[in-house]
Write a protein that holds these residues in place. Structure first.
Motif, PDB file in Angstrom:
ATOM      1  N   ALA A 221       0.861  -1.184   0.000  1.00 42.79           N
ATOM      2  CA  ALA A 221       0.000   0.000   0.000  1.00 42.79           C
ATOM      3  C   ALA A 221       0.897   1.233   0.000  1.00 42.79           C
ATOM      4  N   ASN A 222       0.473   2.262  -0.757  1.00 46.61           N
ATOM      5  CA  ASN A 222       1.317   3.434  -0.959  1.00 46.61           C
ATOM      6  C   ASN A 222       0.539   4.688  -0.603  1.00 46.61           C
ATOM      7  N   ALA A 223       1.258   5.660   0.002  1.00 45.10           N
ATOM      8  CA  ALA A 223       0.674   6.958   0.353  1.00 45.10           C
ATOM      9  C   ALA A 223       1.555   8.059  -0.214  1.00 45.10           C
ATOM     10  N   GLY A 224       1.482   8.253  -1.525  1.00 41.58           N
ATOM     11  CA  GLY A 224       2.209   9.342  -2.174  1.00 41.58           C
ATOM     12  C   GLY A 224       3.702   9.164  -2.239  1.00 41.58           C
ATOM     13  N   HIS A 225       4.190   7.939  -2.116  1.00 42.51           N
ATOM     14  CA  HIS A 225       5.622   7.674  -2.068  1.00 42.51           C
ATOM     15  C   HIS A 225       6.099   7.160  -3.416  1.00 42.51           C
ATOM     16  N   PRO A 226       7.393   7.331  -3.747  1.00 41.95           N
ATOM     17  CA  PRO A 226       7.913   6.724  -4.980  1.00 41.95           C
ATOM     18  C   PRO A 226       7.716   5.218  -4.974  1.00 41.95           C
ATOM     19  N   PRO A 227       7.388   4.624  -6.119  1.00 41.33           N
ATOM     20  CA  PRO A 227       7.061   3.191  -6.149  1.00 41.33           C
ATOM     21  C   PRO A 227       8.281   2.328  -5.875  1.00 41.33           C
ATOM     22  N   PRO A 228       8.085   1.148  -5.267  1.00 36.11           N
ATOM     23  CA  PRO A 228       9.199   0.219  -5.040  1.00 36.11           C
ATOM     24  C   PRO A 228       9.713  -0.343  -6.365  1.00 36.11           C
ATOM     25  N   VAL A 229      10.937  -0.840  -6.307  1.00 36.90           N
ATOM     26  CA  VAL A 229      11.565  -1.478  -7.465  1.00 36.90           C
ATOM     27  C   VAL A 229      11.916  -2.903  -7.063  1.00 36.90           C
ATOM     28  N   LEU A 230      11.536  -3.861  -7.902  1.00 31.91           N
ATOM     29  CA  LEU A 230      11.778  -5.279  -7.642  1.00 31.91           C
ATOM     30  C   LEU A 230      12.803  -5.799  -8.644  1.00 31.91           C
ATOM     31  N   LEU A 231      13.918  -6.298  -8.134  1.00 35.07           N
ATOM     32  CA  LEU A 231      14.973  -6.885  -8.955  1.00 35.07           C
ATOM     33  C   LEU A 231      14.814  -8.400  -8.928  1.00 35.07           C
ATOM     34  N   HIS A 232      14.477  -8.983 -10.071  1.00 37.87           N
ATOM     35  CA  HIS A 232      14.265 -10.429 -10.141  1.00 37.87           C
ATOM     36  C   HIS A 232      15.601 -11.173 -10.159  1.00 37.87           C
ATOM     37  N   ALA A 233      15.510 -12.457  -9.924  1.00 36.03           N
ATOM     38  CA  ALA A 233      16.729 -13.274  -9.873  1.00 36.03           C
ATOM     39  C   ALA A 233      17.431 -13.341 -11.220  1.00 36.03           C
ATOM     40  N   ASP A 234      16.698 -13.150 -12.325  1.00 36.88           N
ATOM     41  CA  ASP A 234      17.316 -13.198 -13.656  1.00 36.88           C
ATOM     42  C   ASP A 234      17.903 -11.866 -14.083  1.00 36.88           C
ATOM     43  N   GLY A 235      17.876 -10.844 -13.218  1.00 33.42           N
ATOM     44  CA  GLY A 235      18.466  -9.545 -13.531  1.00 33.42           C
ATOM     45  C   GLY A 235      17.486  -8.511 -14.031  1.00 33.42           C
ATOM     46  N   LEU A 236      16.231  -8.852 -14.197  1.00 33.85           N
ATOM     47  CA  LEU A 236      15.231  -7.895 -14.657  1.00 33.85           C
ATOM     48  C   LEU A 236      14.813  -6.994 -13.495  1.00 33.85           C
TER      49      LEU A 236
ATOM     50  N   VAL B  53      16.316   9.597  -5.863  1.00 30.72           N
ATOM     51  CA  VAL B  53      16.007   9.641  -7.296  1.00 30.72           C
ATOM     52  C   VAL B  53      15.708  11.040  -7.796  1.00 30.72           C
ATOM     53  N   GLU B  54      15.512  12.009  -6.920  1.00 23.75           N
ATOM     54  CA  GLU B  54      15.159  13.358  -7.353  1.00 23.75           C
ATOM     55  C   GLU B  54      16.251  14.335  -6.947  1.00 23.75           C
ATOM     56  N   SER B  55      16.592  15.249  -7.851  1.00 25.76           N
ATOM     57  CA  SER B  55      17.601  16.267  -7.582  1.00 25.76           C
ATOM     58  C   SER B  55      17.334  17.447  -8.495  1.00 25.76           C
ATOM     59  N   ARG B  56      18.230  18.444  -8.435  1.00 22.02           N
ATOM     60  CA  ARG B  56      18.080  19.608  -9.305  1.00 22.02           C
ATOM     61  C   ARG B  56      18.279  19.260 -10.771  1.00 22.02           C
ATOM     62  N   SER B  57      19.042  18.226 -11.042  1.00 25.43           N
ATOM     63  CA  SER B  57      19.381  17.881 -12.424  1.00 25.43           C
ATOM     64  C   SER B  57      18.417  16.878 -13.053  1.00 25.43           C
ATOM     65  N   ARG B  58      17.532  16.245 -12.290  1.00 23.79           N
ATOM     66  CA  ARG B  58      16.609  15.275 -12.867  1.00 23.79           C
ATOM     67  C   ARG B  58      15.355  15.194 -12.016  1.00 23.79           C
ATOM     68  N   ASP B  59      14.267  14.755 -12.658  1.00 22.46           N
ATOM     69  CA  ASP B  59      13.015  14.604 -11.948  1.00 22.46           C
ATOM     70  C   ASP B  59      12.937  13.210 -11.336  1.00 22.46           C
ATOM     71  N   VAL B  60      11.796  12.928 -10.698  1.00 21.42           N
ATOM     72  CA  VAL B  60      11.656  11.663  -9.976  1.00 21.42           C
ATOM     73  C   VAL B  60      11.707  10.480 -10.935  1.00 21.42           C
ATOM     74  N   TRP B  61      10.965  10.556 -12.032  1.00 21.75           N
ATOM     75  CA  TRP B  61      10.896   9.403 -12.929  1.00 21.75           C
ATOM     76  C   TRP B  61      12.201   9.190 -13.676  1.00 21.75           C
ATOM     77  N   GLY B  62      12.911  10.269 -13.947  1.00 19.98           N
ATOM     78  CA  GLY B  62      14.252  10.092 -14.518  1.00 19.98           C
ATOM     79  C   GLY B  62      15.192   9.398 -13.556  1.00 19.98           C
ATOM     80  N   GLY B  63      15.079   9.736 -12.266  1.00 11.39           N
ATOM     81  CA  GLY B  63      15.899   9.055 -11.269  1.00 11.39           C
ATOM     82  C   GLY B  63      15.495   7.609 -11.070  1.00 11.39           C
ATOM     83  N   ILE B  64      14.192   7.315 -11.142  1.00 11.38           N
ATOM     84  CA  ILE B  64      13.749   5.924 -11.006  1.00 11.38           C
ATOM     85  C   ILE B  64      14.272   5.081 -12.162  1.00 11.38           C
ATOM     86  N   GLU B  65      14.248   5.633 -13.362  1.00 14.14           N
ATOM     87  CA  GLU B  65      14.783   4.887 -14.512  1.00 14.14           C
ATOM     88  C   GLU B  65      16.283   4.661 -14.370  1.00 14.14           C
TER      89      GLU B  65
END
Length: 714
Positions: free
Chosen positions: A476-491, A531-543
């Motif tokens: 469950a999320n309350a306005g937070h950046p989404p989690p990232v799941l790293l699978h065993a195969d590297g995805l 993931v967020e700074s002056r040089s990039r936005d949140v989604w750029g940092g997540i990527e």
């Protein structure tokens, strides 16, 4: 016919007095001729950068030659004295006024231009009428002005320091060699903080020294740390490492000469008996004072902070250098005052930084639990050294059924208030998690608590529950950046969870999603500072984070958790630390189905006997005969207590991991409590046996009922 001699050209008449004060501006010349701009004022002399100003034996540049032209001796055009300047001739001309001693110093203290100076010459934009008037400002020359420049440069260098070492280093680098050949700085031990009154006698400790007395000394910024200062007149036991602290402190006699000088606050020369005795007491009464400068080549300056004396500085000059002058006492007083105020500031800053850091660390978990079926690692980085307190937090909370709750949150702001709110919200989350509420219910009640704390208590939070037996993840999320799941195969996958509203908004429902959590996968929960700074936005940092995780898994899969956290933090550039960062990584190992045994039992009198038989069969299947007797006894006691109060079927579960864990659940909400039974009582001894024989045990409330569990070592 007589011819008159040629007349000199007429000079313009002096401007008429202006009723507002000063003189009115002359009419603009027809040809727009203007006089050249005034020469710029000389730059302040930095003793650390100007070799001429800082050469040994020459603390100040030489004054102008006698009889030379000086800027303040030149008269402005139109001045009635200009006609006879230098010759004394001319109608109505007065003889030039001879310069008085101190005129150079007076020019240094001028803060407003003289009357008749145009606005532009005074540092303001000029209008059209005054554009043609250019009168040079008086130049600041002479030894007094040079002293002012030196004091300004030195105090600026001292004031640049934030901590104690930087301030003392600024004093030493400013004083040596521009003002003295050697310096010793003593500070009170211990240093008082703020308004606290020091207890015990006054003791001074040598904190820093610089320079030497054997020959010309130049500041060497490349000198290795640990190099000893060249002060051969002092006993070796008093010489600390460069920038270090002396081994012994010096006790100041209450009625001694050093105490008298320190109470006087003003710097003194060592040319009097009292000052010489004070200097000898400060240096520890060394027996060999032959090589130590005396008289006006030694200066003792007390360091007085905002409330009390906190130390003393000793300034020394070599024999071949000119002794200190009387005006140098004023310079030393300025250096001592700014140093003492800087030390006070550094001590206060150090205490506040310690309090802030301790508050932040105490509100974060000292160590993460190691629940069954999951590995955990975490990182926390403050926004900067000057802002160590923030509102980011992380937590891992063990839940019944070998589950674990993973939490990361971020309170808005970087202040003590944000840290206090963070502590309250973290405690609320732990309490709600102990009730075994669903993730969306935890966020709902957390939102209510934030509204009770105040109207502006805003935060974001992500709450996830991992079940190692079912291999499922509920988020469950309350306005937070989404989690990232790293699978065993590297995805690396960004989990699609409902974003939700931030905590504190109120009146907004929260949603939870259930996702698969395969064994070997790694879940990363983080705050936006990663993931967020002056040089990039949140989604750029997540990527960028997703790509970095994929690259780490391409080297070794799955990557170790601790190196993976360090690898993730490397996505931050030099200027990307705008916010504090909280990072929580969880590696899902899971529990194999073959290591789990699960039964439903009816609340009947014969149920404890059946439970013992089921446990005996499971342990023999797992080759755990050594724990057979203890497990049967403890299961029988707990199931008997559950049968007494339960109305619905009882659950019995055995888990084999690094320990043998047994869990008994029922629908009765009352938690059992251990008590000492009286000799005549027949019951009340079951939990006493569990407490004595089990490695660990506990009871936890569920949404409907409770779970009593215990663990036995394998």
């Amino acid at each position: 016919m007589t011819t008159d001699p040629p007349r000199p050209p007429r000079r313009p008449a002096a401007p008429a007095p202006d009723p507002r004060g000063g003189y009115s501006l002359p009419d603009k010349p027809a040809d727009d001729a203007t006089e050249p701009l005034p020469e710029p004022l000389p730059e302040p002399i930095d003793p650390a950068a100007d070799p001429a100003a800082g050469a040994p034996g020459r603390p100040w540049p030489a004054p102008p030659a006698p009889g030379g032209a000086r800027d303040h001796d030149r008269l402005a055009p139109g001045d009635p004295r200009a006609a006879g300047a230098g010759t004394g001739a001319g109608t109505g001309a007065e003889p030039p006024v001879p310069p008085r001693p101190g005129d150079e110093a007076l020019g240094a203290y001028l803060s407003t231009p003289p009357r008749g100076t145009p606005v532009e010459a005074a540092g303001h934009p000029a209008d059209e009428e005054s554009a043609g008037m250019r009168i040079p400002m008086p130049a600041q020359t002479g030894p007094e002005a040079d002293r002012l420049r030196y004091v300004g440069a030195a105090t600026r260098r001292i004031a640049r320091g934030v901590d104690l070492d930087e301030i003392l280093l600024g004093l030493c680098r400013s004083a040596v060699p521009a003002f003295a050949d050697a310096i010793l700085v003593y500070l009170r031990e211990p240093l008082p903080v703020g308004d606290e009154r020091p207890s015990g006698p006054l003791r001074l400790r040598l904190r820093r020294s610089d320079g030497g007395l054997e020959g010309p000394s130049e500041p060497d910024d490349d000198a290795p740390v640990g190099a000893a200062p060249l002060l051969p007149a002092l006993v070796p036991s008093m010489e600390p490492p460069y920038g270090g602290v002396g081994s012994d402190s010096i006790g100041v006699l209450l009625d001694g000469p050093l105490a008298e000088v320190l109470r006087g606050v003003r710097p003194v020369f060592a040319d009097s008996l009292r000052a010489a005795d004070a200097l000898a007491e400060l240096l520890g009464f060394p027996e060999d004072l032959i090589g130590l400068p005396t008289g006006r080549r030694a200066l003792l300056a007390p360091l007085r902070g905002r409330r009390r004396v906190i130390g003393a500085a000793v300034l020394l000059r070599r024999a071949e250098r000119a002794p200190f002058e009387s005006d140098d006492l004023l310079v030393a007083a300025q250096l001592a005052t700014h140093t003492a105020l800087g030390v006070d500031k550094a001590v206060l800053y150090g205490r506040e930084a310690y309090i802030a850091d301790a508050l932040q660390r105490e509100m974060l978990p000292d160590s993460l639990p190691q629940p069954t079926g999951v590995q955990l690692a975490s990182r926390y980085l403050p926004a900067a050294e000057s802002a160590r307190v923030g509102g980011d937090w992380y937590d891992a909370i063990p839940l019944p059924g070998s589950r674990v709750a993973l939490v990361v949150g971020d309170v808005m702001g970087h202040s003590m208030t944000s840290a206090a709110i963070m502590g309250q919200l973290r405690t609320t989350v732990q309490t709600l998690a102990g009730l075994d509420l669903a993730p969306q219910e935890v966020l709902y009640h957390l939102d209510e608590q934030a509204q009770r704390l105040g109207q502006d208590r805003m935060a974001t939070c992500v709450y996830a529950v991992y079940d190692p037996i079912a291999h499922r993840l509920v988020v469950a999320n309350a306005g937070h950046p989404p989690p990232v799941l790293l699978h065993a195969d590297g995805l690396a996958e960004v989990l699609r969870v409902p974003p939700g509203a931030p905590i504190g908004v109120g009146g907004v429902p929260f949603e939870a999603v259930e996702l698969p959590a395969p064994a070997g996968a790694t879940l990363l929960l983080y705050t936006d500072g990663l993931v967020e700074s002056r040089s990039r936005d949140v989604w750029g940092g997540i990527e960028l984070l997703r790509e970095r995780l994929h690259d780490a898994a391409s080297v070794v899969s799955p990557p170790p958790l601790e190196p993976l956290c360090d690898e993730v933090l490397e996505i931050l550039g030099p200027g990307d630390r705008d916010d504090d960062i909280a990072l929580l990584a969880a590696r899902f190992d899971g529990i194999a189905p073959s290591d789990v045994a699960y039964w439903f039992l009816e609340p009947q009198p014969q149920t404890p006997g059946r439970a013992r038989r089921l446990v005996r069969q499971a342990l023999r299947r797992w080759d755990l005969d050594d724990q057979l007797e203890a497990a049967e006894l403890l299961v029988s006691e707990i199931v008997t207590n559950a049968v007494r109060y339960a109305e619905r079927p009882i659950t019995l579960r055995l888990l084999r991991t690094d320990v043998l864990r047994c869990e008994v659940g029922d629908d009765a909400p009352l938690l059992p409590r251990m008590r000492h039974a009286a000799p005549e009582e027949e019951g009340g001894r079951g939990l006493y046996l569990v407490n004595r024989m089990a490695q660990r045990w506990g009871a936890t409330r569920l949404g409907a009922g409770k779970v009593v569990w215990f663990e036995l070592p394998l």
